[in-house]
Structures are given as C-alpha cells and as structure tokens.
Write a protein that holds these residues in place. Structure first.
Motif, PDB file in Angstrom:
ATOM      1  N   MET A   5       0.831  -1.209   0.000  1.00  0.00           N
ATOM      2  CA  MET A   5       0.000   0.000   0.000  1.00  0.00           C
ATOM      3  C   MET A   5       0.865   1.258   0.000  1.00  0.00           C
ATOM      4  O   MET A   5       0.405   2.318  -0.401  1.00  0.00           O
ATOM      5  N   LEU A   6       2.120   1.158   0.426  1.00  0.00           N
ATOM      6  CA  LEU A   6       3.022   2.312   0.357  1.00  0.00           C
ATOM      7  C   LEU A   6       3.304   2.702  -1.088  1.00  0.00           C
ATOM      8  O   LEU A   6       3.651   3.848  -1.369  1.00  0.00           O
ATOM      9  N   ASP A   7       3.134   1.738  -2.008  1.00  0.00           N
ATOM     10  CA  ASP A   7       3.347   1.999  -3.431  1.00  0.00           C
ATOM     11  C   ASP A   7       2.102   2.576  -4.110  1.00  0.00           C
ATOM     12  O   ASP A   7       2.169   2.979  -5.259  1.00  0.00           O
ATOM     13  N   LYS A   8       0.987   2.603  -3.410  1.00  0.00           N
ATOM     14  CA  LYS A   8      -0.282   3.059  -3.990  1.00  0.00           C
ATOM     15  C   LYS A   8      -0.577   4.477  -3.530  1.00  0.00           C
ATOM     16  O   LYS A   8      -0.704   4.739  -2.343  1.00  0.00           O
ATOM     17  N   GLN A   9      -0.695   5.383  -4.472  1.00  0.00           N
ATOM     18  CA  GLN A   9      -1.001   6.773  -4.146  1.00  0.00           C
ATOM     19  C   GLN A   9      -2.513   6.969  -4.072  1.00  0.00           C
ATOM     20  O   GLN A   9      -3.234   6.603  -5.003  1.00  0.00           O
ATOM     21  N   PRO A  10      -3.007   7.544  -2.983  1.00  0.00           N
ATOM     22  CA  PRO A  10      -4.446   7.779  -2.888  1.00  0.00           C
ATOM     23  C   PRO A  10      -4.897   8.896  -3.833  1.00  0.00           C
ATOM     24  O   PRO A  10      -4.116   9.782  -4.176  1.00  0.00           O
ATOM     25  N   VAL A  11      -6.151   8.818  -4.236  1.00  0.00           N
ATOM     26  CA  VAL A  11      -6.768   9.895  -4.989  1.00  0.00           C
ATOM     27  C   VAL A  11      -6.932  11.096  -4.067  1.00  0.00           C
ATOM     28  O   VAL A  11      -6.791  12.246  -4.472  1.00  0.00           O
ATOM     29  N   LYS A  12      -7.199  10.794  -2.787  1.00  0.00           N
ATOM     30  CA  LYS A  12      -7.411  11.824  -1.772  1.00  0.00           C
ATOM     31  C   LYS A  12      -6.924  11.282  -0.440  1.00  0.00           C
ATOM     32  O   LYS A  12      -7.121  10.113  -0.143  1.00  0.00           O
ATOM     33  N   ALA A  13      -6.279  12.131   0.362  1.00  0.00           N
ATOM     34  CA  ALA A  13      -5.860  11.760   1.713  1.00  0.00           C
ATOM     35  C   ALA A  13      -5.909  13.013   2.558  1.00  0.00           C
ATOM     36  O   ALA A  13      -5.343  14.044   2.186  1.00  0.00           O
ATOM     37  N   GLU A  14      -6.637  12.929   3.671  1.00  0.00           N
ATOM     38  CA  GLU A  14      -6.733  14.102   4.531  1.00  0.00           C
ATOM     39  C   GLU A  14      -6.887  13.691   5.978  1.00  0.00           C
ATOM     40  O   GLU A  14      -7.423  12.639   6.282  1.00  0.00           O
ATOM     41  N   LYS A  15      -6.352  14.537   6.841  1.00  0.00           N
ATOM     42  CA  LYS A  15      -6.561  14.387   8.280  1.00  0.00           C
ATOM     43  C   LYS A  15      -7.518  15.491   8.692  1.00  0.00           C
ATOM     44  O   LYS A  15      -7.191  16.671   8.596  1.00  0.00           O
ATOM     45  N   SER A  16      -8.693  15.080   9.086  1.00  0.00           N
ATOM     46  CA  SER A  16      -9.703  16.026   9.557  1.00  0.00           C
ATOM     47  C   SER A  16     -10.599  15.283  10.541  1.00  0.00           C
ATOM     48  O   SER A  16     -10.476  14.077  10.723  1.00  0.00           O
ATOM     49  N   ALA A  17     -11.487  16.016  11.173  1.00  0.00           N
ATOM     50  CA  ALA A  17     -12.391  15.393  12.151  1.00  0.00           C
ATOM     51  C   ALA A  17     -13.259  14.344  11.456  1.00  0.00           C
ATOM     52  O   ALA A  17     -13.816  14.594  10.398  1.00  0.00           O
ATOM     53  N   TRP A  18     -13.325  13.164  12.066  1.00  0.00           N
ATOM     54  CA  TRP A  18     -14.165  12.095  11.547  1.00  0.00           C
ATOM     55  C   TRP A  18     -15.595  12.290  12.039  1.00  0.00           C
ATOM     56  O   TRP A  18     -15.822  12.838  13.121  1.00  0.00           O
ATOM     57  N   PRO A  19     -16.585  11.800  11.293  1.00  0.00           N
ATOM     58  CA  PRO A  19     -17.966  11.830  11.782  1.00  0.00           C
ATOM     59  C   PRO A  19     -18.076  11.093  13.124  1.00  0.00           C
ATOM     60  O   PRO A  19     -17.372  10.107  13.368  1.00  0.00           O
ATOM     61  N   ALA A  20     -18.967  11.555  13.996  1.00  0.00           N
ATOM     62  CA  ALA A  20     -19.102  11.012  15.353  1.00  0.00           C
ATOM     63  C   ALA A  20     -19.349   9.505  15.361  1.00  0.00           C
ATOM     64  O   ALA A  20     -18.775   8.783  16.188  1.00  0.00           O
ATOM     65  N   GLU A  21     -20.179   9.010  14.446  1.00  0.00           N
ATOM     66  CA  GLU A  21     -20.479   7.570  14.435  1.00  0.00           C
ATOM     67  C   GLU A  21     -19.252   6.750  14.029  1.00  0.00           C
ATOM     68  O   GLU A  21     -19.066   5.633  14.507  1.00  0.00           O
ATOM     69  N   ILE A  22     -18.398   7.302  13.194  1.00  0.00           N
ATOM     70  CA  ILE A  22     -17.159   6.623  12.799  1.00  0.00           C
ATOM     71  C   ILE A  22     -16.196   6.584  13.987  1.00  0.00           C
ATOM     72  O   ILE A  22     -15.584   5.549  14.281  1.00  0.00           O
ATOM     73  N   VAL A  23     -16.069   7.699  14.692  1.00  0.00           N
ATOM     74  CA  VAL A  23     -15.207   7.762  15.884  1.00  0.00           C
ATOM     75  C   VAL A  23     -15.679   6.748  16.921  1.00  0.00           C
ATOM     76  O   VAL A  23     -14.871   6.015  17.501  1.00  0.00           O
ATOM     77  N   ALA A  24     -16.984   6.685  17.153  1.00  0.00           N
ATOM     78  CA  ALA A  24     -17.527   5.762  18.158  1.00  0.00           C
ATOM     79  C   ALA A  24     -17.231   4.318  17.785  1.00  0.00           C
ATOM     80  O   ALA A  24     -16.822   3.513  18.637  1.00  0.00           O
ATOM     81  N   GLU A  25     -17.404   3.969  16.517  1.00  0.00           N
ATOM     82  CA  GLU A  25     -17.115   2.594  16.089  1.00  0.00           C
ATOM     83  C   GLU A  25     -15.626   2.286  16.210  1.00  0.00           C
ATOM     84  O   GLU A  25     -15.236   1.200  16.638  1.00  0.00           O
ATOM     85  N   PHE A  26     -14.779   3.246  15.847  1.00  0.00           N
ATOM     86  CA  PHE A  26     -13.331   3.068  15.962  1.00  0.00           C
ATOM     87  C   PHE A  26     -12.945   2.806  17.416  1.00  0.00           C
ATOM     88  O   PHE A  26     -12.150   1.918  17.713  1.00  0.00           O
ATOM     89  N   GLU A  27     -13.530   3.551  18.356  1.00  0.00           N
ATOM     90  CA  GLU A  27     -13.248   3.362  19.778  1.00  0.00           C
ATOM     91  C   GLU A  27     -13.719   1.989  20.261  1.00  0.00           C
ATOM     92  O   GLU A  27     -13.048   1.352  21.070  1.00  0.00           O
TER      93      GLU A  27
END
Length: 146
Positions: A5-27
């Motif tokens: 995956m280090l050889d694969k360039q994303p179309v988009k990559a960003e660090k920003s606040a995740w939606p609340a439901e995504i954060v809750a599932e990640f936790e």
C-alpha cells in the motif's frame, strides 16, 4: 516484485475530524479488536485464511484489525474510501487484478474500514498468513462459510 500500500497513491488523503459515528465505532474496535478482515471467511487451514469482501455502491465494511502478513487482490474496478488508524481518510481507485502485500512486525497492526465510493460493485479477496510475527485474532463461526 510485490507491491504494498506504500506503493499506492491515494486519490485523496486528509486528516480532519471524523464523523461522530465513525469515531464511536473506531473506539469500540479498540476495546474489542475485530480480526474479521473480510465479510466471509471462505477457507482456512493451518497456513492461511482466505477472506471475501463484496460491497455494493455506498456499502461499508466496518473497522477491522490487520495483525498478520497478508495480501489482497481486487476483482473489480472501483473506488473506495477508508478511515485509517493513523487518523487519515483516504480514497483509492482500483483496477481488477490489482494486488498489494502487507507485513506486520511483532506488536504492529493496522485498523481501517472500507466503503465503496464508486457506482459499481467492489469485490476483494484477502489472504492472511497465519505463521506471521503476531498471533491470529479469533474470528466467530458466523463468518465462516460452511
């Protein structure tokens, strides 16, 4: 030469606040690591686990944890979005037959989800190697194809 995956360039990559439901599932995944790196476990023996992911447009496969060495191959062209444990949200395009290999040193892992961000079905096969630096995580019988 095997690509990662280090050889694969994303179309988009960003660090920003995740939606609340995504954060809750990640936790929740942090508290109860999910070793199901696919929706269905097609085959397993003493050496490998073979997984399948099939996502319709807009469908999402939740957070899961990669602890074993593995590779995936995509069976269909498509586009996906993933939230990754390093805090990024990435989007990638895929071409049928594309394959990536990943290894995890002892104690290392990667957590992410996967959503089909395209307009056609997106299908992957993932093969995990059980003889890796980390012990395999348990998986429930409900994901095993009988």
């Amino acid at each position: 030469m095997a690509l990662t995956m280090l050889d694969k360039q994303p179309v988009k990559a960003e660090k920003s606040a995740w939606p609340a439901e995504i954060v809750a599932e990640f936790e929740r995944e942090k508290q109860n690591p999910n070793g199901c790196v696919g929706q269905r476990l097609l085959s397993e023996n003493e050496r490998v686990r073979v997984w399948e992911i099939r996502l319709k447009p807009g469908q999402r496969f939740g957070f899961h944890r990669h602890v074993l060495d593995y590779f995936w191959s995509v069976l269909t062209d498509g586009k996906a979005r993933a939230y990754v444990s390093d805090g990024t949200m990435v989007e990638h395009t895929y071409k049928a037959g594309e394959t990536r290999h990943e290894t995890h040193a002892k104690g290392h892992f990667k957590v992410h989800d996967l959503a089909n961000a395209g307009d056609s079905d997106l299908n992957f096969i993932t093969v995990e190697f059980l003889d890796s630096a980390n012990k395999p995580l348990p998986v429930p019988d409900s994901v095993r194809v009988k």
